[in-house]
Write a protein that holds these residues in place. Structure first.
Motif, short mmCIF file in Angstrom:
data_model
loop_
_atom_site.label_atom_id
_atom_site.label_comp_id
_atom_site.label_asym_id
_atom_site.label_seq_id
_atom_site.Cartn_x
_atom_site.Cartn_y
_atom_site.Cartn_z
N VAL A 181 -47.44 -0.13 -11.54
CA VAL A 181 -47.93 -1.43 -12.01
C VAL A 181 -48.34 -2.31 -10.82
O VAL A 181 -47.60 -2.45 -9.84
CB VAL A 181 -46.84 -2.16 -12.83
N CYS A 182 -49.55 -2.90 -10.94
CA CYS A 182 -49.98 -3.95 -10.00
C CYS A 182 -50.48 -5.13 -10.83
O CYS A 182 -50.08 -5.28 -11.99
CB CYS A 182 -51.03 -3.41 -9.02
N LEU A 183 -51.35 -5.94 -10.27
CA LEU A 183 -51.83 -7.13 -10.99
C LEU A 183 -53.03 -6.79 -11.88
O LEU A 183 -53.03 -7.00 -13.09
CB LEU A 183 -52.17 -8.22 -9.97
N GLY A 184 -54.08 -6.23 -11.26
CA GLY A 184 -55.33 -6.02 -12.00
C GLY A 184 -55.52 -4.63 -12.57
O GLY A 184 -56.38 -4.42 -13.41
N ASN A 185 -54.74 -3.66 -12.09
CA ASN A 185 -54.90 -2.23 -12.45
C ASN A 185 -56.30 -1.72 -12.10
O ASN A 185 -56.83 -0.83 -12.78
CB ASN A 185 -54.56 -1.99 -13.93
N ILE A 186 -56.89 -2.27 -11.03
CA ILE A 186 -58.16 -1.71 -10.56
C ILE A 186 -58.12 -1.32 -9.08
O ILE A 186 -59.07 -0.71 -8.59
CB ILE A 186 -59.36 -2.66 -10.81
N CYS A 187 -57.04 -1.68 -8.36
CA CYS A 187 -56.96 -1.29 -6.93
C CYS A 187 -55.71 -0.47 -6.64
O CYS A 187 -55.78 0.75 -6.46
CB CYS A 187 -56.99 -2.53 -6.03
N ARG A 188 -54.54 -1.14 -6.58
CA ARG A 188 -53.34 -0.45 -6.09
C ARG A 188 -52.76 0.55 -7.09
O ARG A 188 -52.51 1.71 -6.73
CB ARG A 188 -52.28 -1.48 -5.69
N SER A 189 -52.52 0.11 -8.34
CA SER A 189 -51.86 1.05 -9.26
C SER A 189 -52.74 2.23 -9.65
O SER A 189 -52.22 3.34 -9.79
CB SER A 189 -51.24 0.34 -10.47
N TRP A 195 -57.46 -9.32 -16.92
CA TRP A 195 -58.87 -9.61 -16.59
C TRP A 195 -59.74 -8.36 -16.56
O TRP A 195 -60.94 -8.42 -16.78
CB TRP A 195 -59.00 -10.28 -15.21
N HIS A 196 -59.18 -7.21 -16.23
CA HIS A 196 -60.00 -6.03 -15.99
C HIS A 196 -59.76 -4.92 -17.00
O HIS A 196 -60.15 -3.77 -16.77
CB HIS A 196 -59.75 -5.51 -14.57
N VAL A 197 -59.14 -5.25 -18.13
CA VAL A 197 -58.83 -4.23 -19.14
C VAL A 197 -60.11 -3.46 -19.52
O VAL A 197 -61.16 -4.07 -19.77
CB VAL A 197 -58.18 -4.89 -20.39
N PRO A 238 -49.73 -4.38 -0.22
CA PRO A 238 -50.47 -5.66 -0.29
C PRO A 238 -51.73 -5.55 -1.13
O PRO A 238 -52.38 -4.50 -1.17
CB PRO A 238 -50.80 -5.95 1.18
N ASP A 239 -52.05 -6.67 -1.79
CA ASP A 239 -53.24 -6.72 -2.65
C ASP A 239 -54.50 -6.73 -1.77
O ASP A 239 -54.70 -7.66 -0.99
CB ASP A 239 -53.14 -8.01 -3.48
N PRO A 240 -55.38 -5.72 -1.87
CA PRO A 240 -56.57 -5.65 -1.01
C PRO A 240 -57.79 -6.35 -1.59
O PRO A 240 -58.82 -6.44 -0.93
CB PRO A 240 -56.83 -4.14 -0.94
N TYR A 241 -57.68 -6.84 -2.83
CA TYR A 241 -58.85 -7.21 -3.62
C TYR A 241 -59.74 -8.24 -2.93
O TYR A 241 -60.97 -8.13 -2.96
CB TYR A 241 -58.39 -7.73 -4.98
N SER A 242 -59.12 -9.25 -2.31
CA SER A 242 -59.92 -10.34 -1.73
C SER A 242 -60.13 -10.19 -0.23
O SER A 242 -60.69 -11.09 0.41
CB SER A 242 -59.23 -11.69 -2.00
P1 4NP Z 1 -54.80 -4.82 -7.98
O1 4NP Z 1 -55.82 -5.83 -7.24
O2 4NP Z 1 -53.69 -5.70 -8.55
O3 4NP Z 1 -54.33 -3.94 -6.90
O4 4NP Z 1 -55.61 -4.12 -9.05
C1 4NP Z 1 -56.38 -6.93 -7.88
C2 4NP Z 1 -57.54 -6.78 -8.61
C3 4NP Z 1 -58.11 -7.87 -9.23
C4 4NP Z 1 -57.53 -9.11 -9.11
C5 4NP Z 1 -56.36 -9.27 -8.38
C6 4NP Z 1 -55.79 -8.17 -7.77
N1 4NP Z 1 -58.13 -10.25 -9.73
O5 4NP Z 1 -57.63 -11.35 -9.55
O6 4NP Z 1 -59.14 -10.08 -10.43
#
Ligand code: 4NP
Length: 166
Positions: free
Chosen positions: A9-17, A47-49, A126-130
């Motif tokens: 589990v991560c936040l967006g389910n598009i990068c880490r998880s 947000w990314h479902v 760490p969250d790489p998204y930004s």
């Molecule tokens: P993730 O990264 O939790 O590793 O999938 C993120 C992807 C998107 C967002 C935040 C974190 N977002 O805020 O859209």
């Protein structure tokens, strides 16, 4: 024996998880353990479902030999606590959000993914998204190490089921 079930589990389910999902699933397959370990991933946010993994995540994984193209984001739900033995969070905020919705009778393991490594206690992916491209490579490296450590742990659990989730 019922398979051991693992949810990343991560936040967006598009990068880490999804990276953890693809890397760990590949290791499980390479070890011939697909009948005994099942893998999934989800995000605490919605947000990314339905979206495919972030293009930078998919590219970094592909360069490392992992295919994430079949994965689509979904949001974690309370029912996941009835389906998974291990629910492994990428960071402390993810863990706190999971703890908030975890049913009192959940008997599995809810922990940080990096707790299975020799990284210092409470270490996070760490969250790489930004951030920049280097964040995605760092995420993949951390996840490869943690996936290897988790697989070793689960192999010992499978060999001695009374230690499930320990
Ligand atoms: P993730 O990264 O939790 O590793 O999938 C993120 C992807 C998107 C967002 C935040 C974190 N977002 O805020 O859209």
């Amino acid at each position: 024996m019922k398979p051991v079930t693992v949810l990343f589990v991560c936040l967006g389910n598009i990068c880490r998880s999804p990276t953890a999902h693809g890397v760990f699933e590949t290791m499980v397959r390479d070890e011939g353990l697909t009948d005994v370990i099942t893998v999934d991933s989800a995000g605490t946010g919605d947000w990314h479902v339905g979206h495919a993994p972030d293009e930078r995540t998919a590219r970094t994984a592909r360069q490392g030999g992992y295919d994430l193209d079949h994965l689509r984001a979904r949001q974690v739900c309370v029912g996941d606590f009835g389906r998974f033995d291990y629910i492994l969070a990428m960071d402390i905020a993810n863990l706190r959000n999971l703890e908030r919705i975890a049913p009192a009778d959940f008997t599995g393991k809810l922990a940080l993914f990096l707790d299975y490594t020799d990284q210092p206690k409470r270490s996070e992916v760490p969250d790489p998204y930004s951030g920049g491209e280097e964040g995605f490579a760092q995420v993949l490296e951390l996840i490869e190490g943690a996936s290897g450590a988790l697989l070793l742990h689960l192999k010992s659990v499978i060999a001695s089921p009374q230690s499930l989730s320990g």
